[in-house]
Structure formats: structure tokens, C-alpha cells
Design a protein around this motif. Structure first.
Motif, PDB file in Angstrom:
ATOM      1  N   ASP A  22      -4.456  -6.829  -3.306  1.00  0.00           N
ATOM      2  CA  ASP A  22      -3.490  -6.779  -4.398  1.00  0.00           C
ATOM      3  C   ASP A  22      -2.689  -5.487  -4.409  1.00  0.00           C
ATOM      4  O   ASP A  22      -2.483  -4.868  -5.460  1.00  0.00           O
ATOM      5  CB  ASP A  22      -4.207  -6.958  -5.750  1.00  0.00           C
ATOM      6  CG  ASP A  22      -4.882  -8.303  -5.864  1.00  0.00           C
ATOM      7  OD1 ASP A  22      -4.525  -9.207  -5.090  1.00  0.00           O
ATOM      8  OD2 ASP A  22      -5.781  -8.457  -6.715  1.00  0.00           O
ATOM      9  N   ASN A  46       0.843  -3.417  -2.399  1.00  0.00           N
ATOM     10  CA  ASN A  46       1.993  -3.573  -1.519  1.00  0.00           C
ATOM     11  C   ASN A  46       1.701  -2.894  -0.181  1.00  0.00           C
ATOM     12  O   ASN A  46       1.147  -1.797  -0.136  1.00  0.00           O
ATOM     13  CB  ASN A  46       3.238  -2.957  -2.149  1.00  0.00           C
ATOM     14  CG  ASN A  46       3.659  -3.668  -3.421  1.00  0.00           C
ATOM     15  OD1 ASN A  46       3.467  -4.878  -3.539  1.00  0.00           O
ATOM     16  ND2 ASN A  46       4.213  -2.932  -4.371  1.00  0.00           N
ATOM     17  N   GLY A  47       2.074  -3.538   0.888  1.00  0.00           N
ATOM     18  CA  GLY A  47       1.816  -2.964   2.203  1.00  0.00           C
ATOM     19  C   GLY A  47       0.370  -3.172   2.629  1.00  0.00           C
ATOM     20  O   GLY A  47      -0.420  -3.852   1.956  1.00  0.00           O
ATOM     21  N   GLN A  89       2.375   1.022  -9.348  1.00  0.00           N
ATOM     22  CA  GLN A  89       2.866   1.862  -8.262  1.00  0.00           C
ATOM     23  C   GLN A  89       1.924   3.028  -7.996  1.00  0.00           C
ATOM     24  O   GLN A  89       1.644   3.373  -6.835  1.00  0.00           O
ATOM     25  CB  GLN A  89       4.274   2.375  -8.604  1.00  0.00           C
ATOM     26  CG  GLN A  89       4.892   3.262  -7.529  1.00  0.00           C
ATOM     27  CD  GLN A  89       5.097   2.526  -6.215  1.00  0.00           C
ATOM     28  OE1 GLN A  89       5.438   1.341  -6.212  1.00  0.00           O
ATOM     29  NE2 GLN A  89       4.882   3.213  -5.100  1.00  0.00           N
ATOM     30  N   ASN A 143      -1.180   1.694  -6.180  1.00  0.00           N
ATOM     31  CA  ASN A 143      -0.917   1.433  -4.770  1.00  0.00           C
ATOM     32  C   ASN A 143      -0.851   2.730  -3.973  1.00  0.00           C
ATOM     33  O   ASN A 143      -1.425   2.831  -2.879  1.00  0.00           O
ATOM     34  CB  ASN A 143       0.397   0.661  -4.609  1.00  0.00           C
ATOM     35  CG  ASN A 143       0.327  -0.737  -5.192  1.00  0.00           C
ATOM     36  OD1 ASN A 143      -0.761  -1.287  -5.383  1.00  0.00           O
ATOM     37  ND2 ASN A 143       1.478  -1.319  -5.485  1.00  0.00           N
TER      38      ASN A 143
END
Length: 531
Positions: free
Chosen positions: A211, A213-214, A311, A314
Motif C-alpha cells: 500500500d 507508491n513505488g 505521503q 510512503n
């Protein structure tokens, strides 16, 4: 779905893993049911544990017991606890005492109250619906009541934790000499089917890697490990964990192994090499596995409580996993909740392997003919010749991608196959469907970790080796001759895939930094980057 009962929760858990089949927002919502179902009261947990051990107080068994569950599943919930030294000394055999005294941290699994009654209620509802649908024209070939009966057996096996304990021991034995995959094992044998005590498996929830990004530097290894483990269960062991949704998979991050004096000498010499720009951080300053897991879980907890944004979550996970990877940490997978398994009898296993081999060698005509010949109601198949041609066409379309199956998802291959099965009334054995559904789930997880994962490239060497062993140990000379031919076909396909991958890497050389600065490059460190 949570209020509808544990049977429907299981269906939701499966759907949540298939982002390529369902809307992303739907998968996100249903994903909460992997380990965040409604918990039962701590008083009930204590009563169940005391009854299982035959004691008047829970402190007679555990010196500490966390009333907050680690996870809440569809049929049970799990608590962290620590066995008391006195209990270990009195009730364990001499062979078990040594290990248990040093590792008394355990996981206590307790069934939800009335879960067996609720599952029977759900199955009655599903069975009634199956009989109603079976009266409609053209639905007889589905044999829906039989499908409900098979699914019911799988669900009912989960309300007897003795079954889960036996399955976990079998998995542990099968994977004893296979690196990268771990299973829990039973610490205390109990007569109660409602309570299970296993060693505590410390790890990070797989969602920490899914879960965000990237991709983290561990993702490719985790995806390959999970895929290989599943195929070994399927091809070699004939015992498949049929409930591998993300809530039942943990990631263990282990610090680098400190070996012999010779190993240390080589490491010291390597550190003094003029080609090495910076030294790795000393292993004495590295976190332990438990500390690394605690740090990542803390990031997830901060995000869940709203202390940090998505953000920030992550960014922190990427920074920390890059730090661990750069200092030699190795990832492993822990498969828990082994109550739901699938195995095939001798005939169905032979049938499945033959079909799998036909698909892997792109023999579409053989695959279609096998599906008809070995389905449960071949006499009800509509237009069998057309069905064979349809399967052959699907397999040829797969072959056109030049064996690079990373361009195709599992659902893109089996979706049209299942559509043809429905249209032509080719009813596959229920165990086949269970395995295919398990492959759907695991492939969905693997694709999210590594979009370039290739199930065919991993399966072919295993399948070829199994066919050789099967022909040598069990089959007649005539079957041995046949399998030598099929084994040779598998070898040709596998070699072709390897050559194509090698040529692709040469063609793309220089476009991927990992070719020069990957984990095996001796002159660069993980914290270095291209100028």
C-alpha cells in the motif's frame, strides 16, 4: 459483508486481493477485512483460554497476556502472550523446555463465539440458493449444491484448530530445507479445538509493502519467493495454502549473518578495498529484526491514527527499507493461518499436472481435450470441438507475446478460459477451482510487488523435474517414455525463455542502473547514486 457472516468475509478477502479484476476503491475497503474484523470481548477470550487449559486464572499459564488482539480474522482472533516459567517447567517435556524457556513469546488464537453455528447458517443460505438456481434451465451442469458442499468442508475445517495445527506442522516439515519461507508451529498441545497456541512470528504486515507508491528494494525478492513457494506447494508437496491473502502473510527482515573468522577477514579486507567508497555501517549499530519490524509498524500506526500523511508514510518506509537493504538485511515470508488448505487425490493431481504441462508448453489442443475428457460431466459439454478450438486459440494468443508472460496477467489468460468453460458447460473438479482461485490471489499480490513477475519461467523447471521424478518412481515404462517427451518439450520452452531474457538484457544494457549498481556491484554502496 462483515455483518453477513464469516463465510462472506472470506469471499471479501479474496476480492480485495484482485485489483486487476475489481475497482481499486472497492479493494481498498474490502481489504480492511483481512485483519480488522469485529473482535469478540476479552472476557470471552479469557474464559475460552482458562477452559482449554483447565485452570482458574489465566495468570497460571501466562505471565503476560495482551487483551488487545494482534489481528481479527473471519473465524478467530489472535493475542500476544508470554508463557510463565513455572508453567513451562511443570507441563512441558524435557526436550521442549530448553527452547520454550528462552522463547516464551507465543501467539494465542481463539475462535469467535458461535462461529461454527454462524458458518452452518451461511452454508444453509448458500445451499438453498444453489438448489433454487439449479432448477433454472441450463444450470444443471454447474452442480451448484456440490460446489457449496466442497466450500462448506473447507470452511468447517477452520473451526477446528487441531486441523490448523496439523497443517502448520506439515508445511514446516515441507519447507524445513527451503529458504525464505517460514510457518508457525504449535507450542502447546491442547485438547480444545477452540484455542491454539503457536510460537509468535514477529514480522511486518505485507500491506506495508503493497500500500505504498513505488517499490521498495525488497519487493522483487518477496514476489519471487511467494511465487516459488506456492508452486512448490502445488507441484512437489500437493498441499497448498488456500488462504494466502495479504492479512495472512508477514515479512521478516533479518540482519546480515555474521559468520566465521574467515568470513570476518574477507569482510574486513573488502572494507579496506580502494574501490569501496564508504564502509557499511557496523553490524553492532544495525537494528535487530524485532527493532526493524517495530519501526515499520510504528510508521503504519502513525498513519492509521492520522499523525502522518500518506505521503509522509510512503517516504519514511522507502527511506527505512533502503537503509535496511543497503546494510544487507534479507527478507523472508511468514505464512500464517494454515487452516484452509487444498490437496488433490492421485487422479486429480495427475489430471491437473497434465493440464498445467499442456498450458506451459503451449499445446492448446491437448489442453482443451484434457479439460473435456477429465471434467466431471463430459456428457453435458456443448460443442466440444468448438471448445477445443477456443482453448487452442487462447493459448496461441499467449504464445504470440514471445514467451514474455510478464506482459500478461493471470486473469488475462484464465479469464477467457473460464468464460469458455462456462459457455460450453465444461465443469472442472472443485479442487481445480480452489487451486486456480489460490493462484489468482497470489498472482494479484505478486504483480503488485513485481509487475514483471513471470509464473511460467518459475514453474517450468519445477514441473520438468517433477515429471522426471514421477516417471522414474511411480509410472510404467510406457508412461516414462511419454514423460521424457513432455519433459524435453518443457526444457525447450524454458531454454527459449532464458535466452530471450538474456538477449533482452543485452538489448537494454545501460538503460537500467541496476545493471551497473545492483546489489552485487562491489564498487558501490546502497546509499550512493548516479551524479
Amino acid at each position: 459483508m462483515s455483518g453477513a457472516g464469516p463465510t462472506f468475509v472470506k469471499l471479501s478477502q479474496w476480492a480485495a486481493s484482485r485489483t486487476d479484476l475489481f475497482n481499486a476503491q472497492l479493494c481498498l475497503e474490502l481489504g480492511r477485512l483481512h485483519d480488522s474484523n469485529t473482535a469478540h470481548s476479552s472476557n470471552y477470550t479469557k474464559r475460552a483460554v482458562m477452559q482449554a487449559f483447565g485452570v482458574d486464572s489465566i495468570t497460571q499459564v501466562f505471565e503476560s497476556f495482551d487483551e488487545r488482539p494482534l489481528g481479527v480474522g473471519a473465524v478467530a482472533q489472535v493475542h500476544s502472550a508470554r508463557l510463565s516459567k513455572e508453567f513451562v517447567g511443570k507441563h512441558l517435556s524435557d526436550t521442549d523446555k530448553a527452547g520454550q524457556q528462552t522463547n516464551r513469546h507465543v501467539a494465542v488464537k481463539v475462535l469467535h463465539p458461535g462461529v461454527e453455528r454462524k458458518i452452518k447458517r451461511d452454508l444453509r443460505i448458500m445451499n438453498w440458493g444453489a438448489h433454487v438456481l439449479g432448477t433454472l434451465p441450463g444450470m444443471k451442469w454447474l452442480s451448484l449444491p456440490e460446489e457449496v458442499a466442497v466450500f462448506g468442508e473447507m470452511m468447517e475445517s477452520q473451526v477446528d484448530l487441531h486441523v490448523e495445527a496439523r497443517n502448520a506442522e506439515k508445511f514446516s516439515t515441507n519447507f524445513a530445507n527451503r529458504r525464505g519461507v517460514l510457518f508457525p508451529h504449535t507450542c502447546l498441545p491442547l485438547q480444545s479445538k477452540d484455542v491454539l497456541v503457536e510460537n509468535y512470528c514477529d514480522g511486518v504486515p505485507l500491506r506495508a509493502f503493497l500500500d505504498i507508491n513505488g517499490h521498495t528494494p525488497f519487493d522483487r525478492k518477496l514476489g519471487a519467493t511467494g511465487l516459488e513457494a506456492f508452486l512448490r506447494m502445488l507441484i512437489y508437496d500437493n498441499l497448498v495454502h488456500a488462504d494466502l491473502h495479504p492479512g495472512n502473510i508477514l515479512v521478516k527482515l533479518s540482519p546480515p549473518y555474521v559468520g566465521s573468522q574467515l568470513d570476518r577477514f574477507v569482510e574486513d579486507f573488502y572494507d579496506m578495498s580502494p574501490f569501496k567508497r564508504t564502509k557499511h555501517q557496523s553490524e553492532h549499530n544495525l537494528p535487530s529484526s524485532a527493532e526493524a519490524h517495530h519501526h515499520i509498524r510504528g510508521i503504519l500506526a502513525d498513519y492509521d491514527t492520522g499523525a502522518i500523511t500518506e505521503q509522509q508514510k510512503n517516504t519514511q518506509i522507502h527511506e527505512y527499507t533502503n537503509f535496511l537493504y543497503g546494510n544487507g538485511f534479507l527478507p523472508s515470508l511468514i505464512f500464517i493461518d494454515c487452516g484452509l488448505v487444498t490437496s488433490l487425490d492421485d487422479d486429480n493431481r495427475r489430471n491437473f499436472i497434465d493440464l498445467f504441462e499442456a498450458v506451459c508448453t503451449f499445446d492448446g489442443h491437448k489442453a482443451g481435450a484434457l479439460m473435456i475428457d477429465r471434467c466431471t460431466t463430459p456428457e453435458l459439454v456443448i460443442n466440444p470441438d468448438v471448445f477445443v478450438l477456443r482453448i487452442q486459440d487462447i493459448i496461441l494468443q499467449v504464445r504470440k507475446v514471445s514467451f514474455q508472460l510478464s506482459k500478461l496477467t493471470f486473469s488475462e489468460v484464465f479469464g477467457p478460459v473460464m468464460s469458455a468453460v462456462r459457455n460450453h458447460h465444461v465443469k472442472l473438479a472443485p479442487d481445480f477451482i480452489n487451486i486456480i482461485m489460490a493462484m489468482f490471489i497470489l498472482e494479484g499480490i505478486g504483480r503488485r510487488l513485481d509487475p514483471d513477475s513471470d509464473i511460467l519461467r518459475v514453474a517450468l523447471p519445477m514441473l520438468r523435474q517433477w515429471l522426471k521424478e514421477d516417471a522414474r518412481n511411480e509410472l510404467t515404462w510406457q508412461r516414462d517414455r511419454v514423460n521424457r517427451g513432455t519433459s524435453f518439450n518443457l526444457l525447450k520452452v524454458w531454454l527459449y525463455i532464458e535466452v530471450r531474457e538474456y538477449l533482452d538484457r543485452i538489448r537494454d544494457w545501460g538503460y537500467d542502473d541496476s545493471e551497473f549498481f545492483g546489489p552485487f556491484a562491489p564498487f558501490i554502496t546502497a546509499d550512493s547514486s548516479l551524479a
